[in-house]
Design a protein around this motif. Structure first.
Motif, PDB file in Angstrom:
ATOM      1  N   VAL A   1       0.839  -1.202   0.000  1.00 55.82           N
ATOM      2  CA  VAL A   1       0.000   0.000   0.000  1.00 55.82           C
ATOM      3  C   VAL A   1       0.875   1.254   0.000  1.00 55.82           C
ATOM      4  O   VAL A   1       0.589   2.212  -0.736  1.00 55.82           O
ATOM      5  CB  VAL A   1      -0.979   0.001   1.193  1.00 55.82           C
ATOM      6  CG1 VAL A   1      -1.747   1.306   1.273  1.00 55.82           C
ATOM      7  CG2 VAL A   1      -1.937  -1.173   1.094  1.00 55.82           C
ATOM      8  N   GLN A   2       1.944   1.254   0.777  1.00 56.31           N
ATOM      9  CA  GLN A   2       2.805   2.439   0.826  1.00 56.31           C
ATOM     10  C   GLN A   2       3.441   2.718  -0.525  1.00 56.31           C
ATOM     11  O   GLN A   2       3.617   3.883  -0.911  1.00 56.31           O
ATOM     12  CB  GLN A   2       3.886   2.291   1.902  1.00 56.31           C
ATOM     13  CG  GLN A   2       4.667   3.570   2.137  1.00 56.31           C
ATOM     14  CD  GLN A   2       3.779   4.740   2.546  1.00 56.31           C
ATOM     15  OE1 GLN A   2       2.991   4.635   3.471  1.00 56.31           O
ATOM     16  NE2 GLN A   2       3.903   5.867   1.857  1.00 56.31           N
ATOM     17  N   THR A   3       3.767   1.683  -1.275  1.00 49.44           N
ATOM     18  CA  THR A   3       4.318   1.863  -2.620  1.00 49.44           C
ATOM     19  C   THR A   3       3.302   2.558  -3.513  1.00 49.44           C
ATOM     20  O   THR A   3       3.651   3.457  -4.289  1.00 49.44           O
ATOM     21  CB  THR A   3       4.728   0.509  -3.224  1.00 49.44           C
ATOM     22  OG1 THR A   3       5.696  -0.102  -2.364  1.00 49.44           O
ATOM     23  CG2 THR A   3       5.300   0.661  -4.623  1.00 49.44           C
ATOM     24  N   VAL A   4       2.043   2.159  -3.399  1.00 48.65           N
ATOM     25  CA  VAL A   4       0.990   2.805  -4.192  1.00 48.65           C
ATOM     26  C   VAL A   4       0.882   4.276  -3.804  1.00 48.65           C
ATOM     27  O   VAL A   4       0.825   5.154  -4.670  1.00 48.65           O
ATOM     28  CB  VAL A   4      -0.369   2.083  -4.024  1.00 48.65           C
ATOM     29  CG1 VAL A   4      -1.465   2.832  -4.759  1.00 48.65           C
ATOM     30  CG2 VAL A   4      -0.267   0.650  -4.519  1.00 48.65           C
ATOM     31  N   TYR A   5       0.869   4.569  -2.498  1.00 49.48           N
ATOM     32  CA  TYR A   5       0.817   5.966  -2.049  1.00 49.48           C
ATOM     33  C   TYR A   5       2.020   6.750  -2.590  1.00 49.48           C
ATOM     34  O   TYR A   5       1.867   7.889  -3.055  1.00 49.48           O
ATOM     35  CB  TYR A   5       0.807   6.051  -0.523  1.00 49.48           C
ATOM     36  CG  TYR A   5      -0.548   5.867   0.106  1.00 49.48           C
ATOM     37  CD1 TYR A   5      -1.595   6.751  -0.154  1.00 49.48           C
ATOM     38  CD2 TYR A   5      -0.783   4.814   0.978  1.00 49.48           C
ATOM     39  CE1 TYR A   5      -2.833   6.587   0.434  1.00 49.48           C
ATOM     40  CE2 TYR A   5      -2.031   4.634   1.580  1.00 49.48           C
ATOM     41  CZ  TYR A   5      -3.046   5.529   1.295  1.00 49.48           C
ATOM     42  OH  TYR A   5      -4.281   5.361   1.878  1.00 49.48           O
ATOM     43  N   ASN A   6       3.200   6.158  -2.529  1.00 52.50           N
ATOM     44  CA  ASN A   6       4.401   6.826  -3.030  1.00 52.50           C
ATOM     45  C   ASN A   6       4.283   7.131  -4.521  1.00 52.50           C
ATOM     46  O   ASN A   6       4.620   8.232  -4.973  1.00 52.50           O
ATOM     47  CB  ASN A   6       5.648   5.989  -2.767  1.00 52.50           C
ATOM     48  CG  ASN A   6       5.981   5.859  -1.302  1.00 52.50           C
ATOM     49  OD1 ASN A   6       5.464   6.605  -0.463  1.00 52.50           O
ATOM     50  ND2 ASN A   6       6.830   4.893  -0.972  1.00 52.50           N
ATOM     51  N   GLN A   7       3.806   6.144  -5.297  1.00 50.94           N
ATOM     52  CA  GLN A   7       3.669   6.360  -6.738  1.00 50.94           C
ATOM     53  C   GLN A   7       2.576   7.381  -7.046  1.00 50.94           C
ATOM     54  O   GLN A   7       2.725   8.186  -7.978  1.00 50.94           O
ATOM     55  CB  GLN A   7       3.395   5.037  -7.440  1.00 50.94           C
ATOM     56  CG  GLN A   7       4.596   4.126  -7.463  1.00 50.94           C
ATOM     57  CD  GLN A   7       4.344   2.833  -8.211  1.00 50.94           C
ATOM     58  OE1 GLN A   7       3.287   2.600  -8.787  1.00 50.94           O
ATOM     59  NE2 GLN A   7       5.338   1.944  -8.196  1.00 50.94           N
ATOM     60  N   LEU A   8       1.495   7.357  -6.284  1.00 54.67           N
ATOM     61  CA  LEU A   8       0.447   8.362  -6.475  1.00 54.67           C
ATOM     62  C   LEU A   8       0.997   9.761  -6.224  1.00 54.67           C
ATOM     63  O   LEU A   8       0.739  10.695  -6.997  1.00 54.67           O
ATOM     64  CB  LEU A   8      -0.744   8.093  -5.549  1.00 54.67           C
ATOM     65  CG  LEU A   8      -1.689   6.977  -5.962  1.00 54.67           C
ATOM     66  CD1 LEU A   8      -2.635   6.634  -4.818  1.00 54.67           C
ATOM     67  CD2 LEU A   8      -2.470   7.355  -7.205  1.00 54.67           C
ATOM     68  N   GLY A   9       1.761   9.905  -5.144  1.00 57.00           N
ATOM     69  CA  GLY A   9       2.341  11.198  -4.813  1.00 57.00           C
ATOM     70  C   GLY A   9       3.307  11.701  -5.864  1.00 57.00           C
ATOM     71  O   GLY A   9       3.425  12.906  -6.087  1.00 57.00           O
ATOM     72  N   ALA A  10       3.990  10.774  -6.530  1.00 56.31           N
ATOM     73  CA  ALA A  10       4.947  11.137  -7.573  1.00 56.31           C
ATOM     74  C   ALA A  10       4.295  11.268  -8.942  1.00 56.31           C
ATOM     75  O   ALA A  10       4.958  11.594  -9.921  1.00 56.31           O
ATOM     76  CB  ALA A  10       6.058  10.089  -7.632  1.00 56.31           C
ATOM     77  N   GLY A  11       2.994  10.985  -9.007  1.00 59.31           N
ATOM     78  CA  GLY A  11       2.295  11.037 -10.292  1.00 59.31           C
ATOM     79  C   GLY A  11       2.674   9.905 -11.217  1.00 59.31           C
ATOM     80  O   GLY A  11       2.538  10.016 -12.431  1.00 59.31           O
TER      81      GLY A  11
END
Length: 86
Positions: free
Chosen positions: A30-40
């Motif tokens: 889940v944190q990887t998804v949040y990180n990728q979302l934040g980076a666009g």
């Protein structure tokens, strides 16, 4: 979309997945998804409702189908380079 029925089966037929379900379905933390979302950089369209993120099951399935096709192409190319008949 071959993966659509599989994706919907994982979430009891719902068309909308929360971020935890998306991450689990595509094999990411889940944190990887949040990180990728934040980076666009997250490859699946997501929408934010309040503090929560959601994705459409059709988009998740489309992503999985595309990944399968890329894997198939890489596999076929490798077999061709190795001289192995299809």
């Amino acid at each position: 979309m071959n993966a659509l029925f599989w994706v919907m089966g994982r979430v009891d037929g719902r068309l909308v997945l929360n971020i935890e379900e998306v991450a689990d379905t595509i094999g990411l933390e889940v944190q990887t998804v949040y990180n990728q979302l934040g980076a666009g950089a997250f490859p699946i369209p997501m929408r934010k409702q309040g503090k929560r993120w959601f994705a459409d099951a059709r988009d998740v399935a489309e992503y999985l189908d595309a990944q399968r096709e890329l894997a198939r192409q890489a596999h076929d190319a490798l077999r061709k380079r190795m001289g192995i008949a299809a």
